[in-house]
Design a protein around this motif. Structure first.
Motif, PDB file in Angstrom:
ATOM      1  N   GLY A 115      58.844  50.221  50.854  1.00  0.00           N
ATOM      2  CA  GLY A 115      58.523  50.197  52.193  1.00  0.00           C
ATOM      3  C   GLY A 115      58.822  51.279  53.036  1.00  0.00           C
ATOM      4  N   PRO A 116      58.652  51.656  54.289  1.00  0.00           N
ATOM      5  CA  PRO A 116      59.046  52.603  55.191  1.00  0.00           C
ATOM      6  C   PRO A 116      60.358  52.449  55.250  1.00  0.00           C
ATOM      7  CG  PRO A 116      56.900  51.638  55.795  1.00  0.00           C
ATOM      8  CD  PRO A 116      57.582  50.597  54.700  1.00  0.00           C
ATOM      9  N   GLU A 117      61.071  53.606  55.865  1.00  0.00           N
ATOM     10  CA  GLU A 117      62.568  53.470  55.866  1.00  0.00           C
ATOM     11  C   GLU A 117      62.654  52.519  57.281  1.00  0.00           C
ATOM     12  OE1 GLU A 117      64.181  57.209  56.091  1.00  0.00           O
ATOM     13  OE2 GLU A 117      63.660  57.960  54.031  1.00  0.00           O
ATOM     14  N   GLY A 118      61.893  52.807  58.396  1.00  0.00           N
ATOM     15  CA  GLY A 118      62.092  51.971  59.528  1.00  0.00           C
ATOM     16  C   GLY A 118      61.378  50.811  59.756  1.00  0.00           C
ATOM     17  N   PRO A 119      61.233  50.034  60.874  1.00  0.00           N
ATOM     18  CA  PRO A 119      60.321  48.982  60.834  1.00  0.00           C
ATOM     19  C   PRO A 119      58.945  49.365  60.853  1.00  0.00           C
ATOM     20  CG  PRO A 119      62.031  49.023  62.820  1.00  0.00           C
ATOM     21  CD  PRO A 119      62.126  50.338  61.796  1.00  0.00           C
ATOM     22  N   SER A 120      58.277  48.327  60.083  1.00  0.00           N
ATOM     23  CA  SER A 120      56.835  48.647  59.825  1.00  0.00           C
ATOM     24  C   SER A 120      56.231  47.287  59.323  1.00  0.00           C
ATOM     25  CB  SER A 120      56.581  49.631  58.834  1.00  0.00           C
ATOM     26  OG  SER A 120      55.394  49.779  58.465  1.00  0.00           O
ATOM     27  N   TRP A 121      54.917  47.167  59.273  1.00  0.00           N
ATOM     28  CA  TRP A 121      54.248  45.897  58.972  1.00  0.00           C
ATOM     29  C   TRP A 121      54.119  46.208  57.335  1.00  0.00           C
ATOM     30  CZ3 TRP A 121      49.732  47.006  56.325  1.00  0.00           C
ATOM     31  CH2 TRP A 121      48.888  48.137  56.803  1.00  0.00           C
ATOM     32  N   LYS A 122      54.198  47.483  56.843  1.00  0.00           N
ATOM     33  CA  LYS A 122      53.849  47.589  55.479  1.00  0.00           C
ATOM     34  C   LYS A 122      55.145  47.237  54.529  1.00  0.00           C
ATOM     35  CE  LYS A 122      52.148  51.427  54.223  1.00  0.00           C
ATOM     36  NZ  LYS A 122      51.801  52.889  53.953  1.00  0.00           N
ATOM     37  N   PRO A 123      55.093  46.387  53.631  1.00  0.00           N
ATOM     38  CA  PRO A 123      56.197  46.018  52.947  1.00  0.00           C
ATOM     39  C   PRO A 123      56.605  46.715  51.756  1.00  0.00           C
ATOM     40  CG  PRO A 123      54.117  44.746  52.078  1.00  0.00           C
ATOM     41  CD  PRO A 123      53.629  45.812  53.315  1.00  0.00           C
ATOM     42  N   ALA A 124      57.835  46.596  51.135  1.00  0.00           N
ATOM     43  CA  ALA A 124      58.191  46.897  49.884  1.00  0.00           C
ATOM     44  C   ALA A 124      57.651  46.002  48.839  1.00  0.00           C
ATOM     45  CB  ALA A 124      59.851  46.945  49.634  1.00  0.00           C
ATOM     46  N   LEU A 125      57.229  46.317  47.757  1.00  0.00           N
ATOM     47  CA  LEU A 125      56.498  45.277  46.946  1.00  0.00           C
ATOM     48  C   LEU A 125      57.267  45.282  45.494  1.00  0.00           C
ATOM     49  CD1 LEU A 125      52.858  45.569  47.949  1.00  0.00           C
ATOM     50  CD2 LEU A 125      54.268  43.575  48.321  1.00  0.00           C
ATOM     51  N   SER A 126      57.642  44.246  44.773  1.00  0.00           N
ATOM     52  CA  SER A 126      58.042  44.468  43.239  1.00  0.00           C
ATOM     53  C   SER A 126      57.288  43.191  42.651  1.00  0.00           C
ATOM     54  CB  SER A 126      59.171  44.479  43.275  1.00  0.00           C
ATOM     55  OG  SER A 126      59.878  45.619  43.881  1.00  0.00           O
ATOM     56  N   VAL A 127      57.487  43.035  41.514  1.00  0.00           N
ATOM     57  CA  VAL A 127      57.035  41.775  40.567  1.00  0.00           C
ATOM     58  C   VAL A 127      58.123  41.569  39.603  1.00  0.00           C
ATOM     59  CG1 VAL A 127      55.475  43.141  39.008  1.00  0.00           C
ATOM     60  CG2 VAL A 127      55.260  40.722  39.591  1.00  0.00           C
ATOM     61  N   ILE A 128      58.336  40.367  39.358  1.00  0.00           N
ATOM     62  CA  ILE A 128      59.247  39.974  38.159  1.00  0.00           C
ATOM     63  C   ILE A 128      58.497  39.202  37.233  1.00  0.00           C
ATOM     64  CG2 ILE A 128      60.937  38.211  37.453  1.00  0.00           C
ATOM     65  CD1 ILE A 128      62.593  39.128  40.224  1.00  0.00           C
ATOM     66  N   THR A 129      58.568  39.372  36.022  1.00  0.00           N
ATOM     67  CA  THR A 129      58.056  38.656  34.949  1.00  0.00           C
ATOM     68  C   THR A 129      59.172  38.425  33.875  1.00  0.00           C
ATOM     69  OG1 THR A 129      57.572  40.695  33.506  1.00  0.00           O
ATOM     70  CG2 THR A 129      55.939  39.887  34.910  1.00  0.00           C
ATOM     71  N   HIS A 130      59.289  36.961  33.465  1.00  0.00           N
ATOM     72  CA  HIS A 130      60.405  36.546  32.698  1.00  0.00           C
ATOM     73  C   HIS A 130      59.956  35.109  32.139  1.00  0.00           C
ATOM     74  CE1 HIS A 130      62.632  33.689  35.690  1.00  0.00           C
ATOM     75  NE2 HIS A 130      61.380  33.687  35.893  1.00  0.00           N
ATOM     76  N   THR A 131      60.727  34.830  31.154  1.00  0.00           N
ATOM     77  CA  THR A 131      60.382  33.663  30.346  1.00  0.00           C
ATOM     78  C   THR A 131      61.746  33.118  29.921  1.00  0.00           C
ATOM     79  OG1 THR A 131      59.265  32.475  28.520  1.00  0.00           O
ATOM     80  CG2 THR A 131      60.218  34.736  28.108  1.00  0.00           C
ATOM     81  N   SER A 132      61.948  31.790  29.878  1.00  0.00           N
ATOM     82  CA  SER A 132      63.123  31.239  29.050  1.00  0.00           C
ATOM     83  C   SER A 132      62.905  31.310  27.696  1.00  0.00           C
ATOM     84  CB  SER A 132      63.325  29.453  29.610  1.00  0.00           C
ATOM     85  OG  SER A 132      62.007  28.803  28.955  1.00  0.00           O
ATOM     86  N   VAL A 133      64.183  30.987  26.870  1.00  0.00           N
ATOM     87  CA  VAL A 133      64.198  31.175  25.607  1.00  0.00           C
ATOM     88  C   VAL A 133      64.828  29.920  24.904  1.00  0.00           C
ATOM     89  CG1 VAL A 133      65.088  32.486  23.628  1.00  0.00           C
ATOM     90  CG2 VAL A 133      64.211  33.707  25.873  1.00  0.00           C
ATOM     91  N   PRO A 134      64.252  29.048  24.313  1.00  0.00           N
ATOM     92  CA  PRO A 134      64.953  27.731  24.023  1.00  0.00           C
ATOM     93  C   PRO A 134      66.255  28.186  23.221  1.00  0.00           C
ATOM     94  CG  PRO A 134      62.266  27.571  23.438  1.00  0.00           C
ATOM     95  CD  PRO A 134      63.012  29.112  24.124  1.00  0.00           C
ATOM     96  N   SER A 135      67.318  27.986  23.934  1.00  0.00           N
ATOM     97  CA  SER A 135      68.362  28.416  23.174  1.00  0.00           C
ATOM     98  C   SER A 135      69.854  27.327  23.752  1.00  0.00           C
ATOM     99  CB  SER A 135      68.918  29.669  23.446  1.00  0.00           C
ATOM    100  OG  SER A 135      68.729  29.970  24.779  1.00  0.00           O
ATOM    101  N   GLY A 136      69.663  26.442  24.661  1.00  0.00           N
ATOM    102  CA  GLY A 136      70.689  25.746  25.244  1.00  0.00           C
ATOM    103  C   GLY A 136      70.920  24.460  24.327  1.00  0.00           C
TER     104      GLY A 136
END
Length: 257
Positions: A115-136
């Motif tokens: 995203g821009p350093e100052g105030p802006s309508w343009k966002p910073a964007l990221s994505v998370i991909t994850h999964t649980s692992v049957p282990s508990g």
């Protein structure tokens, strides 16, 4: 997804702490204590461990989680590895006590746009991909992996105020079948000082399991920086129906190396 599962299976997260920094070092940005994940990644060569404990009540069920451990490390400037050992959970309902470890999770966070350093309508964007692992422990273990994708956005509104939002798509398994579940959140953060940050947030879950039930939550809390690499957090909120006296409260600690 029930309140107790939300608070014990998903490490709580943050949309504010980027506003709170000390000195000239990069701000410590954690994925707790609010539900909304931050767009910021851990820098390559650094490891950040986030942990905490939560007490929740849903109707006659009381649950306490210890751990909520999420380890984050930067693999590259735009890639972060995420490993979660999750928590030891103690749950009491109807006179029955259950306890044990939850399933671990493994995933990645990818930076899509700064995203821009100052105030802006343009966002910073990221994505998370994850999964649980049957282990508990058997009582909390899912029968199969439960994947999820989260799209993260963050907007700087002023030097002290930020807004963050997530849109999530998951495939939980209820012990009989897998189904799609949508979730969304919005979090306002305010940097009260160089050490203290405050947030207020709302989020909701819409499982596509035929129930047509949308679970809504609100919560608020604060973070306090002991040093540039150590952060304390405190939070509390209410669940889908205040009439049921559903609520949750928790504390956490973040350490960066």
């Amino acid at each position: 997804m029930s309140l107790r599962h939300l608070l014990t299976l998903v490490p709580a997260t943050i949309g504010l702490t980027a506003c709170a920094s000390m000195g000239t070092r990069d701000a410590l940005v954690s994925d707790r204590p609010d539900f909304t994940e931050a767009t910021v990644l851990v820098d390559p060569g650094h490891v950040q461990v986030e942990s905490g404990s939560t007490f929740s009540r849903e109707g006659d069920t009381r649950s306490t989680s210890f751990g909520e451990v999420l380890m984050r490390t930067g693999l590259a400037s735009k890639v972060e590895l995420r490993l979660s050992a999750n928590s030891f959970v103690q749950e009491r309902a109807g006179g029955e006590l259950r306890n044990g470890m939850q399933d671990a999770t493994v995933g990645f966070k990818f930076k899509l746009a700064d995203g821009p350093e100052g105030p802006s309508w343009k966002p910073a964007l990221s994505v998370i991909t994850h999964t649980s692992v049957p282990s508990g422990a058997r009582v909390f273990r899912a029968q199969r992996a439960q994947p999820e994708v989260k799209v993260l956005g963050a907007w700087s509104l002023s030097d002290r105020v930020a807004f963050s939002s997530n849109f999530n798509v998951a495939r939980p398994h209820d012990g009989v079948r897998s189904f799609t579940e949508y979730a969304g959140s919005g979090s306002f953060g305010f940097a009260a000082s160089g050490r203290v940050g405050v947030y207020a947030e709302a989020f909701a879950f819409a499982p596509q399991d035929g129930s047509k039930v949308v679970s809504k939550f609100v919560n608020s809390g604060f973070t306090f920086l002991f040093s540039p690499d150590v952060q304390l957090d405190v939070r509390g909120g209410v669940g889908p129906s205040a009439a049921k006296r559903d609520y949750f409260a928790g504390v956490g600690l973040v350490v960066r190396r």
